[in-house]
Motif scaffolding. Structure first.
Motif, PDB file in Angstrom:
ATOM      1  N   ILE A  71      40.498  35.815  44.991  1.00  0.00           N
ATOM      2  CA  ILE A  71      40.889  36.740  43.922  1.00  0.00           C
ATOM      3  C   ILE A  71      40.329  38.125  44.202  1.00  0.00           C
ATOM      4  O   ILE A  71      41.032  39.134  44.078  1.00  0.00           O
ATOM      5  CB  ILE A  71      40.337  36.277  42.562  1.00  0.00           C
ATOM      6  CG1 ILE A  71      40.912  34.932  42.187  1.00  0.00           C
ATOM      7  CG2 ILE A  71      40.674  37.278  41.484  1.00  0.00           C
ATOM      8  CD1 ILE A  71      40.263  34.369  40.950  1.00  0.00           C
ATOM      9  N   CYS A  72      39.055  38.177  44.595  1.00  0.00           N
ATOM     10  CA  CYS A  72      38.401  39.471  44.785  1.00  0.00           C
ATOM     11  C   CYS A  72      39.100  40.275  45.871  1.00  0.00           C
ATOM     12  O   CYS A  72      39.270  41.484  45.746  1.00  0.00           O
ATOM     13  CB  CYS A  72      36.930  39.271  45.127  1.00  0.00           C
ATOM     14  SG  CYS A  72      36.000  38.674  43.721  1.00  0.00           S
ATOM     15  N   ILE A  73      39.503  39.610  46.946  1.00  0.00           N
ATOM     16  CA  ILE A  73      40.174  40.345  48.027  1.00  0.00           C
ATOM     17  C   ILE A  73      41.567  40.789  47.582  1.00  0.00           C
ATOM     18  O   ILE A  73      41.953  41.943  47.739  1.00  0.00           O
ATOM     19  CB  ILE A  73      40.256  39.468  49.292  1.00  0.00           C
ATOM     20  CG1 ILE A  73      38.846  39.217  49.825  1.00  0.00           C
ATOM     21  CG2 ILE A  73      41.109  40.145  50.356  1.00  0.00           C
ATOM     22  CD1 ILE A  73      38.789  38.205  50.939  1.00  0.00           C
TER      23      ILE A  73
ATOM     24  N   ILE B 114      40.665  28.768  37.741  1.00  0.00           N
ATOM     25  CA  ILE B 114      41.926  28.031  37.872  1.00  0.00           C
ATOM     26  C   ILE B 114      43.028  28.951  38.410  1.00  0.00           C
ATOM     27  O   ILE B 114      43.840  28.559  39.255  1.00  0.00           O
ATOM     28  CB  ILE B 114      42.349  27.433  36.503  1.00  0.00           C
ATOM     29  CG1 ILE B 114      41.370  26.344  36.059  1.00  0.00           C
ATOM     30  CG2 ILE B 114      43.764  26.877  36.559  1.00  0.00           C
ATOM     31  CD1 ILE B 114      41.323  25.129  36.940  1.00  0.00           C
ATOM     32  N   TYR B 115      43.004  30.196  37.940  1.00  0.00           N
ATOM     33  CA  TYR B 115      43.959  31.174  38.468  1.00  0.00           C
ATOM     34  C   TYR B 115      43.746  31.376  39.969  1.00  0.00           C
ATOM     35  O   TYR B 115      44.706  31.476  40.735  1.00  0.00           O
ATOM     36  CB  TYR B 115      43.797  32.489  37.692  1.00  0.00           C
ATOM     37  CG  TYR B 115      44.593  33.633  38.237  1.00  0.00           C
ATOM     38  CD1 TYR B 115      45.977  33.615  38.191  1.00  0.00           C
ATOM     39  CD2 TYR B 115      43.963  34.726  38.828  1.00  0.00           C
ATOM     40  CE1 TYR B 115      46.709  34.657  38.705  1.00  0.00           C
ATOM     41  CE2 TYR B 115      44.679  35.768  39.338  1.00  0.00           C
ATOM     42  CZ  TYR B 115      46.056  35.733  39.273  1.00  0.00           C
ATOM     43  OH  TYR B 115      46.767  36.765  39.806  1.00  0.00           O
ATOM     44  N   GLY B 116      42.479  31.409  40.385  1.00  0.00           N
ATOM     45  CA  GLY B 116      42.169  31.511  41.816  1.00  0.00           C
ATOM     46  C   GLY B 116      42.772  30.360  42.610  1.00  0.00           C
ATOM     47  O   GLY B 116      43.362  30.564  43.672  1.00  0.00           O
TER      48      GLY B 116
ATOM     49  N   ALA C  14      42.774  42.000  39.441  1.00  0.00           N
ATOM     50  CA  ALA C  14      41.815  43.069  39.165  1.00  0.00           C
ATOM     51  C   ALA C  14      40.874  42.682  38.025  1.00  0.00           C
ATOM     52  O   ALA C  14      39.661  42.867  38.129  1.00  0.00           O
ATOM     53  CB  ALA C  14      42.561  44.361  38.841  1.00  0.00           C
ATOM     54  N   VAL C  15      41.436  42.110  36.948  1.00  0.00           N
ATOM     55  CA  VAL C  15      40.584  41.671  35.833  1.00  0.00           C
ATOM     56  C   VAL C  15      39.618  40.597  36.318  1.00  0.00           C
ATOM     57  O   VAL C  15      38.413  40.658  36.048  1.00  0.00           O
ATOM     58  CB  VAL C  15      41.435  41.085  34.677  1.00  0.00           C
ATOM     59  CG1 VAL C  15      40.538  40.690  33.524  1.00  0.00           C
ATOM     60  CG2 VAL C  15      42.470  42.060  34.225  1.00  0.00           C
ATOM     61  N   SER C  16      40.158  39.622  37.041  1.00  0.00           N
ATOM     62  CA  SER C  16      39.306  38.539  37.526  1.00  0.00           C
ATOM     63  C   SER C  16      38.202  39.085  38.418  1.00  0.00           C
ATOM     64  O   SER C  16      37.055  38.637  38.353  1.00  0.00           O
ATOM     65  CB  SER C  16      40.142  37.520  38.303  1.00  0.00           C
ATOM     66  OG  SER C  16      41.218  37.095  37.523  1.00  0.00           O
ATOM     67  N   PHE C  17      38.557  40.055  39.263  1.00  0.00           N
ATOM     68  CA  PHE C  17      37.554  40.677  40.130  1.00  0.00           C
ATOM     69  C   PHE C  17      36.419  41.268  39.297  1.00  0.00           C
ATOM     70  O   PHE C  17      35.245  41.058  39.595  1.00  0.00           O
ATOM     71  CB  PHE C  17      38.223  41.766  40.982  1.00  0.00           C
ATOM     72  CG  PHE C  17      37.241  42.628  41.734  1.00  0.00           C
ATOM     73  CD1 PHE C  17      36.674  42.188  42.916  1.00  0.00           C
ATOM     74  CD2 PHE C  17      36.886  43.883  41.255  1.00  0.00           C
ATOM     75  CE1 PHE C  17      35.764  42.977  43.609  1.00  0.00           C
ATOM     76  CE2 PHE C  17      35.976  44.672  41.937  1.00  0.00           C
ATOM     77  CZ  PHE C  17      35.416  44.213  43.108  1.00  0.00           C
ATOM     78  N   MET C  18      36.783  41.979  38.230  1.00  0.00           N
ATOM     79  CA  MET C  18      35.757  42.589  37.381  1.00  0.00           C
ATOM     80  C   MET C  18      34.848  41.515  36.758  1.00  0.00           C
ATOM     81  O   MET C  18      33.630  41.674  36.704  1.00  0.00           O
ATOM     82  CB  MET C  18      36.397  43.416  36.259  1.00  0.00           C
ATOM     83  CG  MET C  18      37.196  44.612  36.715  1.00  0.00           C
ATOM     84  SD  MET C  18      36.253  45.797  37.679  1.00  0.00           S
ATOM     85  CE  MET C  18      35.205  46.475  36.415  1.00  0.00           C
ATOM     86  N   ILE C  19      35.469  40.418  36.318  1.00  0.00           N
ATOM     87  CA  ILE C  19      34.668  39.349  35.708  1.00  0.00           C
ATOM     88  C   ILE C  19      33.736  38.732  36.746  1.00  0.00           C
ATOM     89  O   ILE C  19      32.549  38.532  36.497  1.00  0.00           O
ATOM     90  CB  ILE C  19      35.583  38.262  35.088  1.00  0.00           C
ATOM     91  CG1 ILE C  19      36.401  38.858  33.938  1.00  0.00           C
ATOM     92  CG2 ILE C  19      34.768  37.080  34.595  1.00  0.00           C
ATOM     93  CD1 ILE C  19      37.415  37.914  33.345  1.00  0.00           C
TER      94      ILE C  19
ATOM     95  N   ALA D  90      50.027  36.856  45.223  1.00  0.00           N
ATOM     96  CA  ALA D  90      49.500  36.127  46.382  1.00  0.00           C
ATOM     97  C   ALA D  90      49.698  36.950  47.660  1.00  0.00           C
ATOM     98  O   ALA D  90      49.935  38.151  47.615  1.00  0.00           O
ATOM     99  CB  ALA D  90      50.159  34.769  46.481  1.00  0.00           C
ATOM    100  N   LEU D  91      49.622  36.289  48.806  1.00  0.00           N
ATOM    101  CA  LEU D  91      49.822  36.951  50.096  1.00  0.00           C
ATOM    102  C   LEU D  91      51.296  37.342  50.236  1.00  0.00           C
ATOM    103  O   LEU D  91      52.105  36.938  49.430  1.00  0.00           O
ATOM    104  CB  LEU D  91      49.383  35.987  51.209  1.00  0.00           C
ATOM    105  CG  LEU D  91      47.869  35.756  51.270  1.00  0.00           C
ATOM    106  CD1 LEU D  91      47.585  34.616  52.235  1.00  0.00           C
ATOM    107  CD2 LEU D  91      47.141  37.020  51.683  1.00  0.00           C
ATOM    108  N   PRO D  92      51.739  38.131  51.196  1.00  0.00           N
ATOM    109  CA  PRO D  92      50.981  38.662  52.333  1.00  0.00           C
ATOM    110  C   PRO D  92      50.143  39.895  51.970  1.00  0.00           C
ATOM    111  O   PRO D  92      50.388  40.537  50.955  1.00  0.00           O
ATOM    112  CB  PRO D  92      52.078  39.044  53.318  1.00  0.00           C
ATOM    113  CG  PRO D  92      53.243  39.367  52.460  1.00  0.00           C
ATOM    114  CD  PRO D  92      53.154  38.451  51.295  1.00  0.00           C
ATOM    115  N   TRP D  93      49.182  40.180  52.826  1.00  0.00           N
ATOM    116  CA  TRP D  93      48.318  41.329  52.680  1.00  0.00           C
ATOM    117  C   TRP D  93      49.058  42.584  53.152  1.00  0.00           C
ATOM    118  O   TRP D  93      49.521  42.652  54.271  1.00  0.00           O
ATOM    119  CB  TRP D  93      47.048  41.116  53.510  1.00  0.00           C
ATOM    120  CG  TRP D  93      46.109  42.281  53.473  1.00  0.00           C
ATOM    121  CD1 TRP D  93      45.945  43.203  54.457  1.00  0.00           C
ATOM    122  CD2 TRP D  93      45.224  42.646  52.427  1.00  0.00           C
ATOM    123  NE1 TRP D  93      45.003  44.127  54.086  1.00  0.00           N
ATOM    124  CE2 TRP D  93      44.545  43.813  52.839  1.00  0.00           C
ATOM    125  CE3 TRP D  93      44.941  42.104  51.164  1.00  0.00           C
ATOM    126  CZ2 TRP D  93      43.602  44.443  52.040  1.00  0.00           C
ATOM    127  CZ3 TRP D  93      43.994  42.734  50.383  1.00  0.00           C
ATOM    128  CH2 TRP D  93      43.334  43.892  50.827  1.00  0.00           C
TER     129      TRP D  93
END
Lengths: 284, 285
Positions: free
Chosen positions: A33-35, B118-120, A260-265, A45-48
């Motif tokens: 998620i962070c990446i 779970i989203y991850g 982005a939200v997950s990254f912040m968390i 999801a991918l691709p990057w």
């Protein structure tokens, strides 16, 4: 097998490999998620497609970044507010419950303690629907018979607070109660023999002793509230908490803003965990 | 100690009673009574067993119920198998200076919360997700394997979100196990398997039981993992309750389903406590 016993290299290395795999399993979803929060793409999801901060700051037709998304910022705020009130109420009642069950003797104590522990073994969904059912029933009853209408008895901000409090208090009670078990009763007896009242003893001696546990319990209650979904979903009104908002976005309109939200968390929680680790290490 | 209860006692008692009666006892009694209410053909609310009958008449309901129960037990056992070596490693094997940091890493996913993790997993397991991309890059597969929206992805999600809750009670049980017991057994020539079966497992049963109960409860009452990672074929009983409340608005039937779920989970927990000789009071600590 244990630290003091020598073991074959195969056993030791095999065990280490298992641990490495376990930790990879553990952090894989978080790292992903962070990446992907920085992926220059319109899909989760991918691709990057290269590095981009769009999903944090952009405000175009195609992309609405986290900090420009008013709906999302509002649900973050709702969650913070909910967490604060749940932590506050849970800490007060949970601490009172810990004092009651550890220090007082009374009839039906075992049964009441069992009830106080019940939220640990009641599925969150059941807790949510039972509170929803009884509060809406109470709401319509009051309105029909007394002509009074209480907004908090229907799905709303305060009903979420009430629902999360109902099990948050249990966790506080256990955390504070564990510290109370280590409390030296002689201190209380000394104060009582010096003519302090029972209430003064609690306020001036017991509570200061419990302070670290109470602060810890407040944080735990806040985090439990902040991440709760199973109970909240049934009680939520027009202002969703962050997990409820994230859920509906995952189901119906997933954009990388979720990353982005997950990254912040993830960053916030990891940071807080590191701080608590450093503080605890200094103490010991 | 004293005959008359002091005013402080009531000051402590009243708020706790309010909490337990208003938010635990009354709502669940209400749910229980509500589950017998049924709107008959004339539009009147009557006492009836219809809500429960519809559960048994419709195959999908009780099949989901049975599946949820079996999967929850399965995931609990799986969580034990996966995490017991970890708990053992962190308490008995790794050097003490590393163990507290490694334990901290275990807590982070718990506090981040189920929805994000779970989203991850959803991103990891999807058709153009990380795992499929990786496998195609190294040439192991030509086209993506369908992993998301299956029982497999649901099990991974349920395991991931619940297993960490099992490690901590098992670790506190293992910590109190004196190393010299293991050393003595080893000196007397016991094999690792014998030590494991005859010393470690019996000694840590309380920790395993309380961890297992927490995991089981979290899994059976979970909505997020089955709903986001599970497909059409992997229905979970909580999803049926959710539908009754928020899709078809049949609250009385939903109350009956909720009560059945409560009965199922507390029944299995009660059985687990009996089998291992534990008390609920111990689970909390």
């Amino acid at each position: 097998m244990i630290r003091t016993l020598p073991c074959s290299a195969a056993y030791t290395n095999g065990f280490r490999l298992y641990m490495v795999l376990f930790y990879i399993f553990l952090i894989m979803p978080l790292v992903t998620i962070c990446i992907l929060a920085f992926n220059d793409s319109n899909y989760i999801a991918l691709p990057w497609n290269g590095f981009s901060l769009d999903w944090f700051f952009a405000n175009t037709n195609e992309r609405l970044g986290l900090f420009k998304d008013e709906g999302l910022m509002l649900s973050v705020w709702t969650s913070l507010e909910t967490g604060f009130f749940v932590a506050l109420f849970s800490t007060i009642i949970g601490t009172i419950a810990a004092l009651l069950f550890e220090e007082e003797q009374f009839r039906m104590k075992g049964f009441l303690y069992f009830l106080a522990l019940a939220p640990l073994v009641i599925p969150g969904v059941v807790l949510g629907i039972s509170i929803l059912l009884s509060s809406t029933y109470a709401g319509t009853y009051l309105e029909e018979n007394l002509g009074m209408s209480f907004e908090f008895l229907g799905p709303s901000f305060w009903l979420v607070v009430i629902g999360q409090f109902s099990f948050g208090a249990t966790y506080v009670m256990l955390l504070v109660g564990a510290r109370l078990k280590k409390f030296d009763r002689v201190l209380e007896e000394a104060a009582l023999s010096l003519r302090a009242t029972r209430l003064e003893v609690i306020w001036l001696i017991t509570i200061p002793f419990l302070r670290p546990a109470i602060i810890g319990a407040f944080i735990v209650a806040f985090l439990i509230s902040f991440s709760n979904f199973n109970t909240t979903i049934f009680l939520v009104g027009s202002d969703p908490t962050l997990p409820v908002d994230l859920y509906s976005r995952i189901k119906f309109s997933s954009t990388p803003v979720l990353n982005a939200v997950s990254f912040m968390i993830v960053v916030f929680i990891s940071f807080a965990a590191m701080i608590s680790y450093v503080i605890n290490r200094k103490k010991t | 100690m004293k005959k008359n209860k002091s005013s402080t006692f009531f000051l402590l008692m009243v708020p706790v009673l309010l909490w337990l009666v208003l938010l635990i006892v009354i709502p669940h009694l209400d749910m229980f009574f509500r589950s017998f209410r049924f709107e008959n053909d004339e539009g009147l609310m009557v006492f009836s067993l219809n809500n429960y009958l519809s559960f048994f008449e419709d195959k999908i309901y009780w099949l989901t119920f049975v599946k949820t129960a079996l999967y929850s037990i399965g995931v609990t056992i799986l969580a034990f198998i996966v995490t017991f070596p970890v708990a053992f490693f962190l308490t008995k094997v790794v050097a003490k200076k590393y163990s507290s940091f490694m334990v901290l890493l275990l807590l982070i996913p718990i506090w981040i919360g189920e929805l994000v993790t779970i989203y991850g997993w959803m991103i990891l397991l999807s058709d153009n997700g990380v795992i499929n991309n990786f496998l195609m890059q190294i040439g192991l597969i030509d086209s993506p394997i369908v992993m998301l929206y299956t029982n497999f992805s649901m099990t991974i999600g349920l395991l991931y979100m619940s297993m960490l809750f099992m490690i901590i009670p098992m670790m506190s049980a293992l910590e109190s196990l004196d190393d010299s017991l293991i050393e003595a057994a080893s000196d007397l020539g016991a094999s690792k398997w014998t030590i494991f079966r005859q010393i470690i497992i019996p000694y840590t049963t309380p920790g395993i039981a309380s961890g297992g109960i927490i995991v089981f409860m979290l899994v059976i009452g979970d909505y997020v993992a089955p709903n986001i990672l599970g497909g059409k074929s992997s229905l979970w009983f909580t999803e049926q309750i959710y539908n009754k409340f928020l899709a078809t608005f049949n609250w009385n039937e939903g109350a009956a389903f909720g009560f059945l779920l409560l009965l199922l989970s507390s029944g299995i927990i009660w059985l687990a406590l009996k089998l291992t000789g534990q008390k609920l009071e111990k689970v909390g600590s």
